[in-house]
Scaffold this active site. Sequence first.
Site, PDB file in Angstrom:
ATOM      1  N   TYR A  34      13.237 -13.560   3.212  1.00  0.00           N
ATOM      2  CA  TYR A  34      12.119 -14.513   3.224  1.00  0.00           C
ATOM      3  C   TYR A  34      12.379 -15.743   2.364  1.00  0.00           C
ATOM      4  CZ  TYR A  34       9.610 -10.139   4.364  1.00  0.00           C
ATOM      5  OH  TYR A  34       9.208  -8.954   4.900  1.00  0.00           O
TER       6      TYR A  34
ATOM      7  N   PRO B 265      -5.053  -3.191   0.082  1.00  0.00           N
ATOM      8  CA  PRO B 265      -4.044  -3.935  -0.680  1.00  0.00           C
ATOM      9  C   PRO B 265      -2.772  -3.110  -0.878  1.00  0.00           C
ATOM     10  CG  PRO B 265      -5.629  -2.964  -2.168  1.00  0.00           C
ATOM     11  CD  PRO B 265      -6.073  -2.596  -0.785  1.00  0.00           C
TER      12      PRO B 265
ATOM     13  N   TYR C  34       7.411  -3.959  -1.546  1.00  0.00           N
ATOM     14  CA  TYR C  34       8.334  -4.382  -0.488  1.00  0.00           C
ATOM     15  C   TYR C  34       9.746  -4.582  -1.031  1.00  0.00           C
ATOM     16  CZ  TYR C  34       3.806  -5.071   1.647  1.00  0.00           C
ATOM     17  OH  TYR C  34       2.530  -4.867   2.101  1.00  0.00           O
TER      18      TYR C  34
ATOM     19  N   ARG D 211       0.652  -5.072  -2.020  1.00  0.00           N
ATOM     20  CA  ARG D 211       1.351  -5.865  -3.025  1.00  0.00           C
ATOM     21  C   ARG D 211       0.533  -6.033  -4.305  1.00  0.00           C
ATOM     22  NH1 ARG D 211       4.984  -9.943  -1.201  1.00  0.00           N
ATOM     23  NH2 ARG D 211       3.802  -9.901   0.733  1.00  0.00           N
TER      24      ARG D 211
ATOM     25  N   CYS E  64      29.485  -9.290   1.337  1.00  0.00           N
ATOM     26  CA  CYS E  64      30.157 -10.421   1.978  1.00  0.00           C
ATOM     27  C   CYS E  64      29.240 -11.090   2.996  1.00  0.00           C
ATOM     28  CB  CYS E  64      31.433  -9.917   2.643  1.00  0.00           C
ATOM     29  SG  CYS E  64      32.360 -11.233   3.400  1.00  0.00           S
ATOM     30  N   GLU E  65      28.176 -11.720   2.491  1.00  0.00           N
ATOM     31  CA  GLU E  65      27.254 -12.502   3.320  1.00  0.00           C
ATOM     32  C   GLU E  65      26.715 -13.594   2.412  1.00  0.00           C
ATOM     33  OE1 GLU E  65      24.580 -11.202   6.080  1.00  0.00           O
ATOM     34  OE2 GLU E  65      25.368  -9.172   6.289  1.00  0.00           O
TER      35      GLU E  65
HETATM   36  N1  LLP Z   1      -2.928  -3.800   6.064  1.00  0.00           N
HETATM   37  C1  LLP Z   1      -2.135  -4.098   7.111  1.00  0.00           C
HETATM   38  C2  LLP Z   1      -2.629  -3.834   8.472  1.00  0.00           C
HETATM   39  C3  LLP Z   1      -0.870  -4.653   6.898  1.00  0.00           C
HETATM   40  O1  LLP Z   1      -0.096  -4.949   7.933  1.00  0.00           O
HETATM   41  C4  LLP Z   1      -0.418  -4.905   5.575  1.00  0.00           C
HETATM   42  C5  LLP Z   1       0.909  -5.471   5.303  1.00  0.00           C
HETATM   43  C6  LLP Z   1      -1.268  -4.567   4.508  1.00  0.00           C
HETATM   44  C7  LLP Z   1      -2.517  -4.037   4.795  1.00  0.00           C
HETATM   45  C8  LLP Z   1      -0.888  -4.777   3.078  1.00  0.00           C
HETATM   46  O2  LLP Z   1      -0.675  -6.124   2.793  1.00  0.00           O
HETATM   47  P1  LLP Z   1      -0.480  -6.612   1.262  1.00  0.00           P
HETATM   48  O3  LLP Z   1      -1.781  -6.328   0.551  1.00  0.00           O
HETATM   49  O4  LLP Z   1       0.630  -5.841   0.679  1.00  0.00           O
HETATM   50  O5  LLP Z   1      -0.185  -8.047   1.386  1.00  0.00           O
HETATM   51  N2  LLP Z   1       7.566  -7.239   3.598  1.00  0.00           N
HETATM   52  C9  LLP Z   1       6.729  -8.387   3.343  1.00  0.00           C
HETATM   53  C10 LLP Z   1       5.262  -8.062   3.417  1.00  0.00           C
HETATM   54  C11 LLP Z   1       4.848  -7.430   4.744  1.00  0.00           C
HETATM   55  C12 LLP Z   1       3.382  -7.088   4.829  1.00  0.00           C
HETATM   56  C13 LLP Z   1       3.094  -6.293   6.048  1.00  0.00           C
HETATM   57  N3  LLP Z   1       1.729  -5.862   6.205  1.00  0.00           N
HETATM   58  C14 LLP Z   1       7.123  -8.974   1.974  1.00  0.00           C
HETATM   59  O6  LLP Z   1       8.079  -8.501   1.379  1.00  0.00           O
HETATM   60  O7  LLP Z   1       6.535  -9.945   1.535  1.00  0.00           O
END
Ligand code: LLP
Length: 432
Positions: free
Chosen positions: A330, A288, A385, A290, A356-357
């Site tokens: 997003y 995890p 993130y 996030r 400026c976007e």
């Molecule tokens: N494991 C792998 C192989 C991953 O690619 C990721 C996230 C995680 C674990 C962790 O995922 P989480 O538990 O955080 O959901 N920038 C995007 C999120 C990109 C996630 C990429 N991979 C955002 O701001 O929502």
Amino acid sequence: MHDFSYKDGELYCEEVPLAAIADEYGTPVYVYSSATIIDHFNKLDRALAELDHLICYAIKANSNLAVLRLLAGLGSGFDVVSRGELARVQAAGGQGGDCLFAGVGKTVAEIEQALQAGVYAFNAESEPELERIDRVAQRLGVKAPVSVRVNPDVDAGTHSKITTGTYENKFGVAIERAERVYEMASRLPALRIRGVHMHIGSQLTSVAPFENAVRKLLPLVTRCKERFGIEFFSIGGGMGIVYESALASGRSDWWRREEAATILTPQSYAEIMVPLLQPLGLKILVEPGRFIVGNAGVLLTQVEYVKRTGQKNFVIVDAAMNDLLRPAFYGAYHEIVALRQNSELAIPTDVVGPICESGDYFCQDRMIPRVREGDRLALLSAGAYSFVMASNYNTRPMPCEIMVRGNRSDMIRQRESTEALWAQERLPSWLE
Ligand code: LLP
């Protein structure tokens, strides 16, 4: 849950008024609650207690050394995706042996560094990668621990930019081919097959896609245990968080309401996953990002101008898309609240940055109580993130980061100086 709340109309992080942090360090500034990080880690750890498990925090979500040190102290492992992330874990006092090394494009240099650090396993994504890991390990005279990322072809039902577990995207090997890939890996002399890995996407708000993916992989994982003696099954990250908190609405009962029941919690996740996974008799890894840090951070910003054009009400703040990219990239929702609670009439408002976007906004036509120049606002759930995706676009320095613990707060990254922004740049000899 999180540790940001109003006391006497002032927004606090744990026992520290956020206005005091904004006064001392200026804005924009990220603030993280260590209590929230600890609480989320422990909740997940407890929910998985019946399994032999390891939480490998995905450091891409927030890789500040202080966050890593805090989590290392709780016994967390780490999921890293680059040599930089591996080095960060080590710089924070974490062990290479507690790191999973993931990512679709591992370079020779990264594989070397990971082998030297003694990583727990590489999550390999393709046959050519397994061959490359084998070659590098042979050259270094070591055995490389590997698992194969298997793509279960399950739709995670999340944003298209962060879904990873269907055949539409570049991740892993197809489930139908997975056993043959394991056979091929078993013939490579410097590989030690150690596990099976999956990760289907991020910000998943129901257990069903996780359950479907694990059910699809169970027969393969069982066969891999029999045939190749694997020790672990990593079920990836992706647990979603609540971006709509009770703070703006004043609905303190939010968590008891119906919507909350549809949100994934460590309990609802574990209730389904533990009985599914326990019979495997394997170590279960989760990754995890996030879930651990998302709700633990806020971005503080100051209102520079309030401007009405035609029908619209714009609040122009001193943070911008370079500081927090998620809304622009997003269309992500981050709740916006005032540091000093105000009871003014809510009006439809665009909170925007100075860049400026037209994508440089934090919300559009959102009902927000009227604010004035000089007021300070908090963008919530900016622990994951957020800082890590910040950039220097418009030659804007990276914001400062603060960590709070009870009534104490400390700077964990200083605001970048203006000179640092071009410190790596050089003039070509003919322009000197
Ligand atoms: N494991 C792998 C192989 C991953 O690619 C990721 C996230 C995680 C674990 C962790 O995922 P989480 O538990 O955080 O959901 N920038 C995007 C999120 C990109 C996630 C990429 N991979 C955002 O701001 O929502």
